[in-house]
Design a protein around this motif. Structure first.
Motif, PDB file in Angstrom:
ATOM      1  N   LEU A  86       0.830  -1.208   0.000  1.00 60.55           N
ATOM      2  CA  LEU A  86       0.000   0.000   0.000  1.00 60.55           C
ATOM      3  C   LEU A  86       0.867   1.261   0.000  1.00 60.55           C
ATOM      4  CD1 LEU A  86      -2.594  -1.154   2.701  1.00 60.55           C
ATOM      5  CD2 LEU A  86      -2.833  -1.273   0.219  1.00 60.55           C
ATOM      6  N   LYS A  87       0.263   2.364  -0.404  1.00 63.28           N
ATOM      7  CA  LYS A  87       0.966   3.639  -0.461  1.00 63.28           C
ATOM      8  C   LYS A  87       0.329   4.637   0.499  1.00 63.28           C
ATOM      9  CE  LYS A  87       3.662   2.225  -3.821  1.00 63.28           C
ATOM     10  NZ  LYS A  87       5.105   1.970  -3.575  1.00 63.28           N
ATOM     11  N   SER A  88       1.136   5.572   0.961  1.00 65.56           N
ATOM     12  CA  SER A  88       0.642   6.632   1.832  1.00 65.56           C
ATOM     13  C   SER A  88       1.115   7.978   1.312  1.00 65.56           C
ATOM     14  CB  SER A  88       1.143   6.416   3.266  1.00 65.56           C
ATOM     15  OG  SER A  88       0.889   7.555   4.063  1.00 65.56           O
ATOM     16  N   LYS A  89       0.273   8.990   1.476  1.00 64.26           N
ATOM     17  CA  LYS A  89       0.624  10.346   1.060  1.00 64.26           C
ATOM     18  C   LYS A  89       1.203  11.158   2.215  1.00 64.26           C
ATOM     19  CE  LYS A  89      -2.841  10.640  -2.626  1.00 64.26           C
ATOM     20  NZ  LYS A  89      -4.016  11.368  -3.151  1.00 64.26           N
ATOM     21  N   ALA A  90       1.363  10.499   3.364  1.00 67.25           N
ATOM     22  CA  ALA A  90       1.886  11.208   4.538  1.00 67.25           C
ATOM     23  C   ALA A  90       3.318  11.673   4.299  1.00 67.25           C
ATOM     24  CB  ALA A  90       1.832  10.293   5.756  1.00 67.25           C
ATOM     25  N   THR A  91       3.665  12.828   4.847  1.00 70.11           N
ATOM     26  CA  THR A  91       5.031  13.358   4.730  1.00 70.11           C
ATOM     27  C   THR A  91       5.563  13.690   6.120  1.00 70.11           C
ATOM     28  OG1 THR A  91       4.146  15.601   4.416  1.00 70.11           O
ATOM     29  CG2 THR A  91       4.658  14.327   2.435  1.00 70.11           C
ATOM     30  N   LEU A  92       6.855  13.560   6.271  1.00 71.37           N
ATOM     31  CA  LEU A  92       7.504  13.858   7.544  1.00 71.37           C
ATOM     32  C   LEU A  92       7.818  15.354   7.613  1.00 71.37           C
ATOM     33  CD1 LEU A  92       8.806  12.870  10.177  1.00 71.37           C
ATOM     34  CD2 LEU A  92      10.912  12.490   8.891  1.00 71.37           C
ATOM     35  N   LYS A  93       7.250  16.006   8.599  1.00 69.57           N
ATOM     36  CA  LYS A  93       7.450  17.452   8.747  1.00 69.57           C
ATOM     37  C   LYS A  93       8.780  17.729   9.446  1.00 69.57           C
ATOM     38  CE  LYS A  93       5.390  21.590  10.839  1.00 69.57           C
ATOM     39  NZ  LYS A  93       6.614  21.972  11.554  1.00 69.57           N
ATOM     40  N   ALA A  94       9.602  18.545   8.803  1.00 68.16           N
ATOM     41  CA  ALA A  94      10.891  18.918   9.404  1.00 68.16           C
ATOM     42  C   ALA A  94      10.658  19.946  10.510  1.00 68.16           C
ATOM     43  CB  ALA A  94      11.814  19.500   8.343  1.00 68.16           C
ATOM     44  N   VAL A  95      11.469  19.883  11.554  1.00 75.33           N
ATOM     45  CA  VAL A  95      11.353  20.818  12.677  1.00 75.33           C
ATOM     46  C   VAL A  95      12.315  21.974  12.453  1.00 75.33           C
ATOM     47  CG1 VAL A  95      11.657  21.112  15.160  1.00 75.33           C
ATOM     48  CG2 VAL A  95      10.673  18.997  14.268  1.00 75.33           C
ATOM     49  N   SER A  96      11.764  23.178  12.422  1.00 76.71           N
ATOM     50  CA  SER A  96      12.585  24.368  12.167  1.00 76.71           C
ATOM     51  C   SER A  96      12.896  25.098  13.472  1.00 76.71           C
ATOM     52  CB  SER A  96      11.842  25.317  11.226  1.00 76.71           C
ATOM     53  OG  SER A  96      10.671  25.814  11.859  1.00 76.71           O
ATOM     54  N   ALA A  97      13.804  26.037  13.382  1.00 77.12           N
ATOM     55  CA  ALA A  97      14.132  26.864  14.549  1.00 77.12           C
ATOM     56  C   ALA A  97      12.913  27.659  14.993  1.00 77.12           C
ATOM     57  CB  ALA A  97      15.280  27.814  14.197  1.00 77.12           C
ATOM     58  N   LYS A  98      12.088  28.035  14.022  1.00 78.95           N
ATOM     59  CA  LYS A  98      10.852  28.768  14.332  1.00 78.95           C
ATOM     60  C   LYS A  98       9.917  27.903  15.168  1.00 78.95           C
ATOM     61  CE  LYS A  98       7.195  31.445  12.044  1.00 78.95           C
ATOM     62  NZ  LYS A  98       6.640  31.864  10.726  1.00 78.95           N
ATOM     63  N   ASP A  99       9.835  26.606  14.832  1.00 82.29           N
ATOM     64  CA  ASP A  99       8.989  25.682  15.602  1.00 82.29           C
ATOM     65  C   ASP A  99       9.493  25.570  17.038  1.00 82.29           C
ATOM     66  OD1 ASP A  99       7.408  25.056  13.369  1.00 82.29           O
ATOM     67  OD2 ASP A  99       8.809  23.501  12.717  1.00 82.29           O
ATOM     68  N   VAL A 100      10.808  25.505  17.186  1.00 85.36           N
ATOM     69  CA  VAL A 100      11.399  25.398  18.521  1.00 85.36           C
ATOM     70  C   VAL A 100      11.073  26.641  19.340  1.00 85.36           C
ATOM     71  CG1 VAL A 100      13.561  25.243  19.821  1.00 85.36           C
ATOM     72  CG2 VAL A 100      13.232  23.860  17.759  1.00 85.36           C
ATOM     73  N   ASP A 101      11.254  27.816  18.722  1.00 81.45           N
ATOM     74  CA  ASP A 101      10.961  29.068  19.428  1.00 81.45           C
ATOM     75  C   ASP A 101       9.496  29.154  19.819  1.00 81.45           C
ATOM     76  OD1 ASP A 101      13.593  29.821  19.187  1.00 81.45           O
ATOM     77  OD2 ASP A 101      13.279  31.072  17.415  1.00 81.45           O
ATOM     78  N   ALA A 102       8.604  28.694  18.925  1.00 79.19           N
ATOM     79  CA  ALA A 102       7.167  28.745  19.205  1.00 79.19           C
ATOM     80  C   ALA A 102       6.822  27.840  20.387  1.00 79.19           C
ATOM     81  CB  ALA A 102       6.382  28.324  17.962  1.00 79.19           C
ATOM     82  N   LYS A 103       7.446  26.677  20.453  1.00 79.94           N
ATOM     83  CA  LYS A 103       7.184  25.752  21.564  1.00 79.94           C
ATOM     84  C   LYS A 103       7.680  26.325  22.875  1.00 79.94           C
ATOM     85  CE  LYS A 103       6.098  22.047  23.804  1.00 79.94           C
ATOM     86  NZ  LYS A 103       4.677  21.733  24.075  1.00 79.94           N
ATOM     87  N   ILE A 104       8.853  26.947  22.848  1.00 79.64           N
ATOM     88  CA  ILE A 104       9.378  27.538  24.077  1.00 79.64           C
ATOM     89  C   ILE A 104       8.496  28.702  24.518  1.00 79.64           C
ATOM     90  CG2 ILE A 104      11.323  28.809  25.068  1.00 79.64           C
ATOM     91  CD1 ILE A 104      13.177  27.093  23.363  1.00 79.64           C
ATOM     92  N   ALA A 105       8.000  29.476  23.550  1.00 73.49           N
ATOM     93  CA  ALA A 105       7.076  30.570  23.883  1.00 73.49           C
ATOM     94  C   ALA A 105       5.803  30.008  24.519  1.00 73.49           C
ATOM     95  CB  ALA A 105       6.731  31.359  22.623  1.00 73.49           C
ATOM     96  N   SER A 106       5.350  28.850  24.025  1.00 74.82           N
ATOM     97  CA  SER A 106       4.163  28.195  24.595  1.00 74.82           C
ATOM     98  C   SER A 106       4.430  27.730  26.025  1.00 74.82           C
ATOM     99  CB  SER A 106       3.768  27.005  23.717  1.00 74.82           C
ATOM    100  OG  SER A 106       2.721  26.277  24.304  1.00 74.82           O
ATOM    101  N   LEU A 107       5.654  27.214  26.267  1.00 75.24           N
ATOM    102  CA  LEU A 107       6.028  26.806  27.623  1.00 75.24           C
ATOM    103  C   LEU A 107       6.028  28.011  28.558  1.00 75.24           C
ATOM    104  CD1 LEU A 107       8.982  24.333  26.876  1.00 75.24           C
ATOM    105  CD2 LEU A 107       6.684  23.748  27.678  1.00 75.24           C
ATOM    106  N   ALA A 108       6.489  29.144  28.041  1.00 77.98           N
ATOM    107  CA  ALA A 108       6.494  30.366  28.849  1.00 77.98           C
ATOM    108  C   ALA A 108       5.064  30.790  29.174  1.00 77.98           C
ATOM    109  CB  ALA A 108       7.232  31.481  28.113  1.00 77.98           C
TER     110      ALA A 108
END
Length: 465
Positions: free
Chosen positions: A132-154
């Protein structure tokens, strides 16, 4: 007695026939039984000879009891029938449904029945589950994503502090309020010391907007009209809330720096901001990978379900839908609404609601059947007691004893305790089985990494030179 069986679209249909002699014997038993229930002049009730009592029996009663006697013969014969026993031993019959009995012919010479049993739903044909085939793609984690998560923790670690100013959007207003309609307080329209996040949309449209701009100590009226989709008697009604604003609280978010990093615990415990960023990136990458894997598994299983053929008795599906509707209605009633009031709030008709429930229940059932069929096709073993004990971290009996004692403190009945324990263990069993099937279908549809080819002797020598 003669009979035949036919397995047809989720039903086991038995055609049963009796001859003249069998009907006569059943009739005699019926008359003997009914004779004990009538009173004949000159005799105590049930003590008259059968020949005398017969004259006092109604033909319809004799006929009905004769039919009952014949059906008892059916049960005894089926219990010993090898073909029928296969369905019983294979747990294919749904015991919660009484078989449907149709009397198609009844005379003194001949009687015929059609008896329909409801069978357990099954996958008639399992769809292709390899390649079977899947159209799913692996999302790369960017520095922006990291900053957004840390802002969420704050944000999560922010504190609410009193603000000596007018309330604005995003603040938390602690209020007392009393709802007035037609000059009287109405039920459910009052509270004291209520924390309302302004802009959250939690209250009736227009309420929060009229709190903005006031400061602690202000007393004011909030006037508005309930929306048309509100349940009776509030539909379209003008109401006034007498409001006292006790405290305006604003959110103070800590600055993102080395000091903030050291305040975190658990997964994100860090000695400085650099370590925190590293841990956040690692966790986000893990979450991204898990999301990617889950999306692939979901695509594969949906493809299998779409390509499968099912046999689902309509009676069984209808029962599941009714149970789900009853459960959801009970949850709505806990919120103080009837089902019709809730449907009006979400702008949905009863028919639309039932259709949505039916589609959801049917999809869930088919997915469950696919899991069973895949486990059988790939010979995936069911979780054992040892598996359950490993998951809960203790012997099963110890778990049951501890859980029982815990639930007794909530003053639940023994039946309620047993139901909760069984429900938990069943969910755990299902979760373990699901994980095994998902791992298998992932394995079957993941392209195998090519093993590195061994270098030839000549290539090694050339490389060395």
């Amino acid at each position: 007695m003669k009979h035949t069986f036919k397995d047809e679209e989720g039903h086991l249909i038995a055609n049963v026939g009796f001859d003249k002699g069998e009907i006569a014997k059943a009739s005699e038993k019926a008359i003997s039984k009914l004779a004990t229930l009538v009173t004949v002049p000159g005799f105590r009730k049930g003590k008259a000879p059968v020949d005398r009592a017969k004259a006092y029996l109604r033909n319809n009663d004799v006929r009905d009891e004769t039919v009952n006697q014949l059906l008892r013969r059916v049960d005894k014969n089926f219990e010993a029938d090898p073909e029928f026993k296969k369905y019983v031993d294979g747990r294919k019959l749904l015991g919660q449904f009484r078989p449907k009995v149709d009397l198609t012919k009844f005379t003194n010479d001949e009687a015929e029945f059609v008896i329909t049993y409801i069978l357990r739903p099954e996958v008639k044909k399992l769809g292709e589950y390899k390649g079977l085939k899947s159209k799913a793609t692996l999302k790369a984690v960017s520095a922006k994503d990291v900053d957004a998560k840390i802002a969420s923790l704050a944000e999560d670690n922010a504190e609410l502090v009193s603000a000596e100013r007018e309330a604005k959007k995003g603040d938390t207003a602690n209020i007392d309020f009393t709802g007035i309609r037609d000059g009287k307080e109405f039920e459910g329209g009052s509270a004291k010391g209520f924390d309302l996040v302004l802009g959250s949309g939690r209250f009736v449209p227009g309420f929060e907007d009229q709190v903005i701009g006031h400061k602690a100590g202000d007393k004011f009226d909030v006037k508005l009209t309930r929306p048309e989709n509100y349940p009776e008697p509030l539909t379209g009604k003008a109401v006034t809330f007498k409001v006292v604003l006790n405290v305006v609280k604003e959110k103070q978010v800590p600055a993102v720096n080395d000091e903030f990093a050291t305040t975190l615990t658990g997964t994100y415990a860090s000695k400085d901001l650099a370590e925190l960023k590293s841990k956040v990136k690692e966790e986000l990458e893990k979450q991204s990978k898990d999301t990617f894997t889950n999306a692939k598994v979901n695509d594969y299983l949906l493809a299998v379900r779409k390509g499968s053929e099912f046999v689902i008795p309509e009676e069984y599906l209808n029962r599941l839908v009714e149970d789900r509707i009853s459960s959801e209605s009970a949850n709505v009633e806990k919120q103080g609404l009837t089902r019709d009031e809730y449907l009006k709030l979400v702008n949905q008709t009863r028919d639309d609601f039932k259709k949505d429930v039916r589609e959801g229940v049917e999809a869930e059932l088919k997915s469950s059947l696919v899991y069973d069929a895949l486990a059988e096709a790939e010979k995936i073993p069911a979780p054992t007691q040892a598996d359950l004990e490993k998951e809960i971290g203790s012997p099963l009996q110890t778990f049951v004893t501890n859980f029982t004692n815990y639930l007794k403190a909530s003053k639940l009945s023994q039946d309620e305790i047993n139901n909760q324990i069984n429900s938990y263990l069943n969910q755990l069993f299902s979760s373990l089985r699901t994980a095994r099937v998902q791992a298998k279908i992932l394995e079957l549809n993941e392209p195998k990494a090519e093993e590195p080819k061994a270098e030839k002797k000549e290539e090694k020598e050339a490389a060395a030179k």
